[in-house]
Design an enzyme around this catalytic site. Structure first.
Site, PDB file in Angstrom:
ATOM      1  N   GLY A  45       2.049   8.234   6.839  1.00  0.00           N
ATOM      2  CA  GLY A  45       1.885   7.126   5.897  1.00  0.00           C
ATOM      3  C   GLY A  45       1.891   7.494   4.425  1.00  0.00           C
ATOM      4  N   ASP A 102      -2.572   7.173   2.512  1.00  0.00           N
ATOM      5  CA  ASP A 102      -1.947   5.899   2.159  1.00  0.00           C
ATOM      6  C   ASP A 102      -2.983   4.793   1.996  1.00  0.00           C
ATOM      7  OD1 ASP A 102      -2.539   5.871   4.873  1.00  0.00           O
ATOM      8  OD2 ASP A 102      -0.577   5.181   5.543  1.00  0.00           O
ATOM      9  N   ASP A 105      -9.076   2.143   5.853  1.00  0.00           N
ATOM     10  CA  ASP A 105      -9.450   0.888   6.514  1.00  0.00           C
ATOM     11  C   ASP A 105     -10.896   1.007   7.010  1.00  0.00           C
ATOM     12  OD1 ASP A 105      -9.244  -1.595   7.726  1.00  0.00           O
ATOM     13  OD2 ASP A 105      -8.172  -0.874   9.474  1.00  0.00           O
TER      14      ASP A 105
HETATM   15  P1  IMP Z   1      -9.060   4.191   9.244  1.00  0.00           P
HETATM   16  O1  IMP Z   1      -9.482   5.422   9.991  1.00  0.00           O
HETATM   17  O2  IMP Z   1      -9.462   2.952   9.994  1.00  0.00           O
HETATM   18  O3  IMP Z   1      -9.552   4.159   7.822  1.00  0.00           O
HETATM   19  O4  IMP Z   1      -7.496   4.148   9.315  1.00  0.00           O
HETATM   20  C1  IMP Z   1      -6.667   4.473   8.285  1.00  0.00           C
HETATM   21  C2  IMP Z   1      -5.248   4.569   8.804  1.00  0.00           C
HETATM   22  O5  IMP Z   1      -4.879   3.371   9.479  1.00  0.00           O
HETATM   23  C3  IMP Z   1      -4.272   4.681   7.660  1.00  0.00           C
HETATM   24  O6  IMP Z   1      -3.993   6.021   7.392  1.00  0.00           O
HETATM   25  C4  IMP Z   1      -3.050   3.960   8.181  1.00  0.00           C
HETATM   26  O7  IMP Z   1      -2.221   4.858   8.897  1.00  0.00           O
HETATM   27  C5  IMP Z   1      -3.589   2.932   9.134  1.00  0.00           C
HETATM   28  N1  IMP Z   1      -3.697   1.599   8.488  1.00  0.00           N
HETATM   29  C6  IMP Z   1      -4.805   0.942   8.110  1.00  0.00           C
HETATM   30  N2  IMP Z   1      -4.535  -0.258   7.569  1.00  0.00           N
HETATM   31  C7  IMP Z   1      -3.186  -0.358   7.592  1.00  0.00           C
HETATM   32  C8  IMP Z   1      -2.267  -1.390   7.128  1.00  0.00           C
HETATM   33  O8  IMP Z   1      -2.627  -2.451   6.591  1.00  0.00           O
HETATM   34  N3  IMP Z   1      -0.953  -1.100   7.335  1.00  0.00           N
HETATM   35  C9  IMP Z   1      -0.480   0.030   7.909  1.00  0.00           C
HETATM   36  N4  IMP Z   1      -1.307   1.009   8.338  1.00  0.00           N
HETATM   37  C10 IMP Z   1      -2.643   0.813   8.179  1.00  0.00           C
HETATM   38 MG    MG Z   2      -2.268   7.088   7.573  1.00  0.00          MG
END
Ligand code: IMP
Ligand code: MG
Length: 180
Positions: A45, A102, A105
């Site tokens: 990403g 990138d 979340d």
């Molecule tokens: P986390 O561990 O939930 O913070 O996930 C983060 C990862 O989820 C990022 O590196 C992205 O690869 C993916 N991600 C989270 N939100 C989005 C989005 O809106 N679009 C695309 N990928 C996302």
């Molecule tokens: Mg990612």
């Protein structure tokens, strides 16, 4: 459940992205001026963001490395399990590590990665993320260098994907989703 992307609505133009990236590069260059930094691109990403950003960072020594992790698969929600698919290769013991991501979340990926680099002996670990999406945050993490805030939604483009598609778009779009 099948997820279909019905439409794409522009959220950040390439001009907006590049303008903000230049500012981030200036901030990072000022903070790390006389230091050696290992900048780690979180694949896939962050790859476009990483290349545009690191080309503009001016510090004593910048080492580029990458790592591949995944948590989404073919969904628009985090699976909750972070898979380390490829580790970085530079020795980061006693190094300043700058993670380049990138989008954040839930925060689980960044929490796990910070811990991973501290366990490998990093002197400092900081996070630089293009997008900080707070809607589903579960882990309190500090994002020292942040491009943009996003309150909610699923976005694609400029590295961000749905099921590995849309990464090559040079603009970030909100995906209008239909679930059936
Ligand atoms: P986390 O561990 O939930 O913070 O996930 C983060 C990862 O989820 C990022 O590196 C992205 O690869 C993916 N991600 C989270 N939100 C989005 C989005 O809106 N679009 C695309 N990928 C996302
Ligand atoms: Mg990612």
């Amino acid at each position: 459940m099948a997820i279909i992307i019905k439409d794409l609505i522009e959220v950040f133009s390439n001009e907006q992205l590049q303008g903000r990236i230049t500012k981030l590069a200036q901030e990072i260059s000022k903070d790390y001026k006389d230091q050696r930094v290992v900048a780690i691109c979180i694949l896939k990403g962050a790859m476009y963001f990483f290349t545009d950003l690191t080309k503009q960072i001016q510090i004593k020594e910048l080492i580029v490395d990458c790592m591949k992790v995944s948590s989404y698969g073919s969904d628009i929600k985090s699976s909750g399990t972070i898979k380390f698919e490829l580790d970085n290769s530079v020795d980061i013991k006693d190094q300043h590590v700058l993670i380049i991501e990138d989008i954040i979340d839930t925060g689980r990926t960044m929490a796990a990665l910070s811990q991973h680099f501290y366990q490998k002996g990093a002197k400092t670990v900081e996070i630089c993320a293009l997008i900080d999406k707070k809607e589903c945050r579960e882990k309190a993490i500090e994002v020292k260098y942040k491009g943009f805030d996003l309150s909610k939604g699923f976005i694609v483009g400029y590295g961000l994907d749905f099921d590995d598609k849309y990464r090559n778009l040079d603009t970030i779009y909100e995906a209008v989703i239909e679930e059936s």
